[in-house]
Scaffold this motif. Structure first.
Motif, PDB file in Angstrom:
ATOM      1  N   ALA A 134       0.857  -1.186   0.000  1.00 52.78           N
ATOM      2  CA  ALA A 134       0.000   0.000   0.000  1.00 52.78           C
ATOM      3  C   ALA A 134       0.891   1.234   0.000  1.00 52.78           C
ATOM      4  O   ALA A 134       1.748   1.385   0.870  1.00 52.78           O
ATOM      5  N   LYS A 135       0.688   2.097  -0.969  1.00 49.66           N
ATOM      6  CA  LYS A 135       1.511   3.297  -1.122  1.00 49.66           C
ATOM      7  C   LYS A 135       0.618   4.524  -1.145  1.00 49.66           C
ATOM      8  O   LYS A 135      -0.271   4.643  -1.994  1.00 49.66           O
ATOM      9  N   LEU A 136       0.844   5.443  -0.212  1.00 45.88           N
ATOM     10  CA  LEU A 136       0.053   6.668  -0.131  1.00 45.88           C
ATOM     11  C   LEU A 136       0.549   7.669  -1.169  1.00 45.88           C
ATOM     12  O   LEU A 136       1.758   7.893  -1.312  1.00 45.88           O
ATOM     13  N   LEU A 137      -0.373   8.260  -1.912  1.00 44.67           N
ATOM     14  CA  LEU A 137      -0.044   9.231  -2.961  1.00 44.67           C
ATOM     15  C   LEU A 137      -0.758  10.540  -2.645  1.00 44.67           C
ATOM     16  O   LEU A 137      -1.988  10.584  -2.586  1.00 44.67           O
ATOM     17  N   ILE A 138       0.017  11.594  -2.426  1.00 47.10           N
ATOM     18  CA  ILE A 138      -0.545  12.879  -2.019  1.00 47.10           C
ATOM     19  C   ILE A 138      -0.639  13.815  -3.223  1.00 47.10           C
ATOM     20  O   ILE A 138       0.353  14.078  -3.914  1.00 47.10           O
ATOM     21  N   ASN A 139      -1.843  14.311  -3.488  1.00 49.07           N
ATOM     22  CA  ASN A 139      -2.133  15.266  -4.553  1.00 49.07           C
ATOM     23  C   ASN A 139      -1.891  14.652  -5.935  1.00 49.07           C
ATOM     24  O   ASN A 139      -1.312  13.566  -6.069  1.00 49.07           O
ATOM     25  N   GLY A 140      -2.327  15.373  -6.956  1.00 49.75           N
ATOM     26  CA  GLY A 140      -2.157  14.881  -8.316  1.00 49.75           C
ATOM     27  C   GLY A 140      -0.707  14.743  -8.709  1.00 49.75           C
ATOM     28  O   GLY A 140      -0.339  13.812  -9.437  1.00 49.75           O
ATOM     29  N   GLU A 141       0.140  15.647  -8.231  1.00 47.64           N
ATOM     30  CA  GLU A 141       1.552  15.566  -8.583  1.00 47.64           C
ATOM     31  C   GLU A 141       2.219  14.348  -7.970  1.00 47.64           C
ATOM     32  O   GLU A 141       3.280  13.899  -8.425  1.00 47.64           O
ATOM     33  N   GLY A 142       1.598  13.788  -6.911  1.00 47.47           N
ATOM     34  CA  GLY A 142       2.107  12.558  -6.326  1.00 47.47           C
ATOM     35  C   GLY A 142       1.538  11.326  -7.005  1.00 47.47           C
ATOM     36  O   GLY A 142       2.216  10.301  -7.140  1.00 47.47           O
ATOM     37  N   LYS A 143       0.287  11.401  -7.464  1.00 43.13           N
ATOM     38  CA  LYS A 143      -0.371  10.237  -8.056  1.00 43.13           C
ATOM     39  C   LYS A 143      -0.030  10.025  -9.524  1.00 43.13           C
ATOM     40  O   LYS A 143       0.309   8.905  -9.934  1.00 43.13           O
ATOM     41  N   PHE A 144      -0.151  11.057 -10.343  1.00 44.59           N
ATOM     42  CA  PHE A 144      -0.171  10.842 -11.785  1.00 44.59           C
ATOM     43  C   PHE A 144       1.119  10.284 -12.380  1.00 44.59           C
ATOM     44  O   PHE A 144       1.048   9.433 -13.283  1.00 44.59           O
ATOM     45  N   PRO A 145       2.318  10.704 -11.936  1.00 44.50           N
ATOM     46  CA  PRO A 145       3.521  10.065 -12.490  1.00 44.50           C
ATOM     47  C   PRO A 145       3.525   8.553 -12.259  1.00 44.50           C
ATOM     48  O   PRO A 145       3.863   7.772 -13.158  1.00 44.50           O
ATOM     49  N   ASP A 146       3.134   8.136 -11.070  1.00 40.68           N
ATOM     50  CA  ASP A 146       3.052   6.712 -10.748  1.00 40.68           C
ATOM     51  C   ASP A 146       1.963   6.034 -11.572  1.00 40.68           C
ATOM     52  O   ASP A 146       2.144   4.935 -12.117  1.00 40.68           O
ATOM     53  N   PHE A 147       0.818   6.682 -11.678  1.00 36.59           N
ATOM     54  CA  PHE A 147      -0.322   6.147 -12.411  1.00 36.59           C
ATOM     55  C   PHE A 147      -0.002   5.965 -13.895  1.00 36.59           C
ATOM     56  O   PHE A 147      -0.257   4.906 -14.483  1.00 36.59           O
ATOM     57  N   LEU A 148       0.594   6.974 -14.503  1.00 40.58           N
ATOM     58  CA  LEU A 148       0.940   6.893 -15.925  1.00 40.58           C
ATOM     59  C   LEU A 148       1.965   5.796 -16.184  1.00 40.58           C
ATOM     60  O   LEU A 148       1.906   5.094 -17.198  1.00 40.58           O
ATOM     61  N   LYS A 149       2.915   5.639 -15.278  1.00 39.60           N
ATOM     62  CA  LYS A 149       3.927   4.589 -15.411  1.00 39.60           C
ATOM     63  C   LYS A 149       3.267   3.209 -15.394  1.00 39.60           C
ATOM     64  O   LYS A 149       3.607   2.336 -16.212  1.00 39.60           O
ATOM     65  N   SER A 150       2.330   3.011 -14.482  1.00 39.30           N
ATOM     66  CA  SER A 150       1.623   1.733 -14.410  1.00 39.30           C
ATOM     67  C   SER A 150       0.835   1.472 -15.691  1.00 39.30           C
ATOM     68  O   SER A 150       0.788   0.338 -16.185  1.00 39.30           O
ATOM     69  N   LEU A 151       0.188   2.500 -16.233  1.00 36.77           N
ATOM     70  CA  LEU A 151      -0.563   2.338 -17.481  1.00 36.77           C
ATOM     71  C   LEU A 151       0.362   1.936 -18.620  1.00 36.77           C
ATOM     72  O   LEU A 151       0.050   1.030 -19.405  1.00 36.77           O
ATOM     73  N   ARG A 152       1.507   2.596 -18.723  1.00 36.90           N
ATOM     74  CA  ARG A 152       2.441   2.311 -19.820  1.00 36.90           C
ATOM     75  C   ARG A 152       3.020   0.900 -19.724  1.00 36.90           C
ATOM     76  O   ARG A 152       3.372   0.295 -20.747  1.00 36.90           O
ATOM     77  N   GLU A 153       3.102   0.369 -18.508  1.00 39.10           N
ATOM     78  CA  GLU A 153       3.696  -0.955 -18.321  1.00 39.10           C
ATOM     79  C   GLU A 153       2.657  -2.071 -18.352  1.00 39.10           C
ATOM     80  O   GLU A 153       3.010  -3.242 -18.159  1.00 39.10           O
TER      81      GLU A 153
END
Length: 498
Positions: A134-153
């Protein structure tokens, strides 16, 4: 009948209608009021609708037609829920021993707070799972880089279900990745709320060569206006059946606090990334929503549940379950799961919500917790994005202050996070506001997490956010302008309808 006789008949008919028009109107009102009473709503909500209809002639009936009808629609949604549960019953029965073992492990870790997981299991809402990351992601700047990476992979499937999906910079980037992955052979399914994402709905309607599957949730047409009140407020994503995202952050640039975005308001929000067996339950949640939206069917056993339970592939130390509720639920399960946790709290409760229009049960639980010696802290935005809801929320603050609840007003911008942290042992992170709409009307979901790191990070973030808050005291509250307090009270009358 000649012209003069025709005119005479018309005049007599008009005179009759002028004299007796009130008879069909009375029958119409009696019919609507009888329907409201038959539905056996919460008495407060029933009275609110009756007042709206009686004191806002014609307009009140229109408001009720568009936003108040519930009886037939809820019965249909409940039948859908029953059918979905029946389809999963065999697997649920098979997992019963596994779930009992997990609850025992959770109880060893957090004591009686584990009863929240027991509640979710007994209501067949979600299986308790352990060994998750479980990884806490604060604000959009915390979530979206991680989210986009997961989508690309992504290698097998991408399932996205969001209330708001804007066609802005981040939205276009997500759409581009979805198209790219679909061309690579990844199964991509996108489900958005038809009212929450109107720009995306129009954008995709113009696309002739869309490579991925897309559905609107409960689209509103002239013949389905009565359904417009029931919205899918969930924000989840499941990638390859291995990674899940949940929280309050929609797909929109407004959540990214980047000077390049020229955002006028700082948005504070929270999301959670999950890995492990718990993702299977999030996948099932999407599957249920997709079926309700009449999406092209897919079978869960076709590679979509890569972490099928029981699973010895340990990803971390987090115990995770999920609580869902919707208009067809047998009860307001999100509220009930919160009440179970509050009732087992021993030291401290921290709540963050953008909207506080509580049920009587929640309000009482918080006041009793504070009065019995627990430290209860709540954080609300100083300025909301909804004028009526803001003032309705303010009308509920004084009783909390009188019983010892500490209320903080966030001043830096708009706090949109929906989190609860109990004793540093159990947290709720999801889409659920502490209001009537989230508890009874919307499709909502929250992750229930027992993880020392996540709870500690949530507590640390709460302390950091306090630096951008004003602590409200009872003496300061009583100094508020009498007109503002009066406006709060008026808006509170609409609280059961919000």
């Amino acid at each position: 009948m000649d012209f003069d006789e025709d005119m005479e008949f018309t005049q007599e008919l008009l005179n009759f209608l002028k004299q007796w028009y009130w008879i069909p109107v009375v029958f119409l009102y009696l019919g609507v009021l009888s329907t409201i009473l038959i539905e056996n709503r919460n008495p407060t909500k029933t009275l609110s609708w009756i007042l709206v209809i009686v004191f806002l002639p014609v307009i009140g009936l229109l408001i009720y037609y568009f936003f108040g009808q519930k009886f037939n629609k809820v019965r249909r949604l409940r039948r859908v829920n029953d059918a979905q549960t029946l389809r999963l019953k065999k697997e649920w029965d098979r997992l019963e021993p596994y779930m009992e073992q997990n609850i025992a492990r959770i109880n060893d870790r957090i004591g009686t707070l584990s009863r929240v997981f027991t509640f979710l299991k007994n209501e067949r809402l979600s299986s308790p799972t352990t060994g998750n990351s479980a990884k806490l992601l604060i604000n959009g700047e915390g979530k979206f880089p991680d989210f986009l990476k997961s989508l690309r992979e992504a290698r097998h499937s991408i399932h996205i279900e969001y209330y708001i999906f804007e066609v802005d910079t981040i939205g276009k980037e997500v759409l581009h990745i979805l198209e790219e992955k679909a061309r690579e052979g990844v199964f991509v399914r996108l489900l958005v709320d038809s009212i929450g994402s109107p720009t995306l709905v129009r954008h995709l309607a113009r696309q002739k060569d869309l490579n991925f599957e897309y559905r609107r949730f409960l689209p509103v047409t002239f013949t389905s206006m009565g359904s417009s009140n029931y919205r899918n407020h969930r924000k989840i994503a499941v990638i390859d059946g291995e990674i899940g995202y949940i929280g309050g952050i929609n797909i929109s640039d407004r959540y990214i606090n980047d000077p390049a975005n020229n955002n006028l308001v700082f948005w504070r929000d929270t999301s959670l990334k999950i890995g492990g067996a718990a993702v299977a339950m999030l996948q099932i949640s999407f599957w249920n929503s997709w079926n309700l939206a009449d999406g092209t069917p897919f079978q869960l056993n076709e590679g979509y549940l890569l972490h099928q339970m029981p699973d010895e592939d340990k990803k971390g130390n987090a115990a995770v379950s999920f609580v869902e509720s919707d208009p067809g639920s047998l009860g307001p399960f999100n509220m009930e799961a919160i009440l179970v946790g509050l009732g087992e709290a021993d030291k401290k409760i921290q709540l963050v919500t953008p909207y506080y229009v509580p049920s009587d049960e929640l309000s009482t639980a918080l006041k009793v917790a504070a009065a019995s010696g627990l430290e209860v802290e709540m954080m609300l935005p100083e300025r909301s994005d909804s004028y009526i809801v803001q003032h309705a929320s303010l009308s509920f603050i004084k009783p909390l202050l009188e019983r010892g609840v500490k209320v903080y007003f966030y001043k830096k911008g708009f706090i949109h996070a929906k989190t609860i942290n109990i004793d540093g042992k159990l947290s709720y992170i999801g889409t659920v506001n502490l209001d009537t709409r989230s508890f009874y009307i919307n499709y909502e979901i929250a992750a229930v997490v027992s993880d020392e790191t996540v709870c500690r990070q949530l507590e640390a973030q709460f302390e950091r956010d306090k630096e951008d808050c004003e602590l409200m005291t009872l003496s300061e509250w009583k100094k508020r302008n009498v007109w503002k307090r009066g406006l709060d009270s008026v808006c509170r009358l609409l609280a059961p309808l919000l």
